[in-house]
Design an enzyme around this catalytic site. Sequence first.
Site, PDB file in Angstrom:
ATOM      1  N   CYS A 199      -6.256 -15.260  -5.673  1.00 49.58           N
ATOM      2  CA  CYS A 199      -7.311 -16.031  -5.016  1.00 49.58           C
ATOM      3  C   CYS A 199      -7.818 -17.147  -5.937  1.00 49.58           C
ATOM      4  O   CYS A 199      -7.099 -18.096  -6.193  1.00 49.58           O
ATOM      5  CB  CYS A 199      -8.434 -15.101  -4.555  1.00 49.58           C
TER       6      CYS A 199
ATOM      7  N   HIS B 285      -5.637 -10.459  -1.600  1.00 47.87           N
ATOM      8  CA  HIS B 285      -6.155  -9.650  -2.714  1.00 47.87           C
ATOM      9  C   HIS B 285      -5.464  -8.286  -2.825  1.00 47.87           C
ATOM     10  O   HIS B 285      -5.963  -7.305  -2.281  1.00 47.87           O
ATOM     11  CB  HIS B 285      -7.656  -9.429  -2.526  1.00 47.87           C
TER      12      HIS B 285
ATOM     13  N   GLU C 182      -5.536  -6.352  -5.251  1.00 49.28           N
ATOM     14  CA  GLU C 182      -6.390  -5.408  -5.993  1.00 49.28           C
ATOM     15  C   GLU C 182      -7.389  -4.702  -5.076  1.00 49.28           C
ATOM     16  O   GLU C 182      -7.992  -3.712  -5.474  1.00 49.28           O
ATOM     17  CB  GLU C 182      -7.112  -6.137  -7.151  1.00 49.28           C
TER      18      GLU C 182
END
Lengths: 74, 223
Positions: B84, B194, B196
């Site tokens: 990002c 994302h 994560e």
Amino acid sequence: MKVRVLIRPKEGILDPQGKAVERALPALGFDGVRDVRVGRLVELEADDSSHLAELCEKLLANPLIEEYEIQEIS
Amino acid sequence: MTFGVLQFPGSCDERDALAACKRVGDARMVWHEETSLEGIEAVVVPGGFSYGDYLRAGAIARFSPAMEAVREFAGEGGPVLGICNGFQVLCEAGLLPGALLPNEGLRFLCRQVDLEVISTDSAFTRGLEIGDCLSVPVKHMSGRFFAPPGMLDEMEAREQVVLRYAPGQNPNGSSRDIAGVTNEAGNVMGLMPHPEHAVDPLTGSDDGLKLFAAVARAAAHVT
């Protein structure tokens, strides 16, 4: 010297901010306005003009997506 | 192996990135003023709003001392993953091709998307299968990947496009549905979604973990 740098989205690149402004204008009764493009204005004071283009290329503008215009005001 | 997760003033996803890394290895935070990445075998540049995203997203962060170290690290073939805002930083730094523009629809987007694996010839997708589908969230305001058509053709020919949004799911107007790219060498990757935030079935998907696992394998090869 006083310097003004104008930074615009490059021609051909979709500018959604400009589009949003363009669409809002008729709602306020402003008809007949087209091709709105929104950019950035940076004002600065420099000792001389020797590094202006370089600092535009390296930081103020991203040459891949933006074009810049340096105006020496005084 | 040890991950280093960069932390800029204005980062906000560094803790999730750290937690994701710790599922596949050791990890520590790297403050933006640090100049050494000693002992670190893979770098994650996390999401957020580094330095307030003033001027342009990622434009100021690229000049931080830690990014100088990352540039050197990447030049030596070390794996670097930009997520990002991290992707925006790596593009601004010239470590990845292209740029990220404001979303086509001007809205901040926050939703789960499906990603298609296009290339497995990178440190982060090695071990996956071409055509694999990863369910990962996006959340961004400036995620429209852009590069001039000629550059896009070259990137595709060199297999630098590694992830695309699944057909019909391009959320932001990215050129050619591109969600993630690598540098020419394949050791630096950036993506807007994302991974994560997708490391546990509890939150809907653990597909994101596959990228970190691949990074861990890649780092193991380097050392």
